[in-house]
Design an enzyme around this catalytic site. Sequence first.
Site, PDB file in Angstrom:
ATOM      1  CG  HIS A   2      13.753  52.854   3.308  1.00 17.86           C
ATOM      2  ND1 HIS A   2      13.609  53.033   1.132  1.00 17.86           N
ATOM      3  CD2 HIS A   2      14.771  51.851   3.229  1.00 17.86           C
ATOM      4  CE1 HIS A   2      14.733  52.357   1.288  1.00 17.86           C
ATOM      5  NE2 HIS A   2      15.185  51.319   1.835  1.00 17.86           N
ATOM      6  CG  ASN A   5      15.201  49.312  -1.399  1.00 23.86           C
ATOM      7  OD1 ASN A   5      15.910  50.168  -1.558  1.00 23.86           O
ATOM      8  ND2 ASN A   5      15.433  48.764  -0.280  1.00 23.86           N
ATOM      9  CB  CYS A  47      17.942  53.226   2.303  1.00 27.93           C
ATOM     10  SG  CYS A  47      18.600  51.388   1.633  1.00 27.93           S
TER      11      CYS A  47
END
Length: 328
Positions: free
Chosen positions: A255, A285, A114
Amino acid sequence: MPSTVILGTGSYAPDRVLTNAELSTKVDTSDEWIRSRSGIRERRIAAPGEATSDMAVKAAQAALVDAGITATDIDLLIVATITPDLPLPAASCIIQHKLGMRTNTACFDLNAACSGFVYALDTASAMLASGRYRRGLVIGAEKLSSIVDWQDRTTCVLFGDGAGAAVLGQSEQPGIGLLGTKLGAYGDCVDLLCITHGGSSNPTTPESIAARNHCIRMKGKEVFKLAVRAMDEAARDILEQHQLHADQIGLVIPHQANLRIIEAISQYLELPMERFFVNVERYGNTSAASIPLALDEARRTGLIKPGDLTLLVAFGAGLTYGSALIRW
Ligand code: UT7
């Protein structure tokens, strides 16, 4: 010394929307649980046959249009992904070909999960600063639906597919562009978020496939705590390095893993949530795609203006973390 500037951004999300209500017909979960624990309402899922490279190409094309240049002007392509089309070769080579880029373009993939886009931004910036490259294209793209265990309610409700891209160049104008980055990793926490099989230590076997060990496994609670700590530290470190106070940041692009993580960072930095860009409710996500997708949406909705300071801050499997400070 010239600095790295973002000349254009683009993003792409597949049409197919998977809602919490639909997910709750597949696993033992509920819209209420998913929204209250993560802030996610829905996520996008790539179409059958739609690969990571297809999404990356669409995001890249939009970024190139935004920058006012063409794919043949690019001489450096870095693709941040944990879901390349194939184990070999790199997705960047497939994307280079699909975009019609020149064969003397340096192409490689980067895996920092990520945090991948922030790592790729830093890498591309250093390569541009070397003087050996003129124009960089940095992409974060993921088809996480291909590595999610759709029987595991603790993970399958969290992830989605998408892509985001940025075209990079250099500017002589002082004080603008990528002012700095801070990268790091807690390699002692690999087992908190990983895929245990399909690599060189545990090659794929019929048994590993049956046990779905080629899918993401996560110890959510532990990851949550580390995510908050690492993102807070990565943000503070870079602000300190540049002798800035959090209040001077126009927009933080974190994020997008969990709304509660973003809210915790907002509290730790004593910066109101209005200064944080949030789209986790619509995409879930999307790992390396999360920050460039959010960055592009923030720019296109007019939330970033010339002269503004933007802070990118990321955290992911590895456990990697990273922050980047940009003056527009
Ligand atoms: O991008 C990389 C970074 N990743 C992250 O940042 C993810 C970080 N972690 C998280 O976002 C959160 O830990 C989660 C959203 C994954 C989980 O939230 P939580 O508040 O930490 O819940 P939990 O894991 O402690 O689970 C609480 C309960 C458990 O039941 P018991 O043991 O209390 O009876 C779980 O079994 O919720 C249960 N549960 C679910 N219930 C309904 C777990 N997943 C689900 C589900 N639906 N999907």
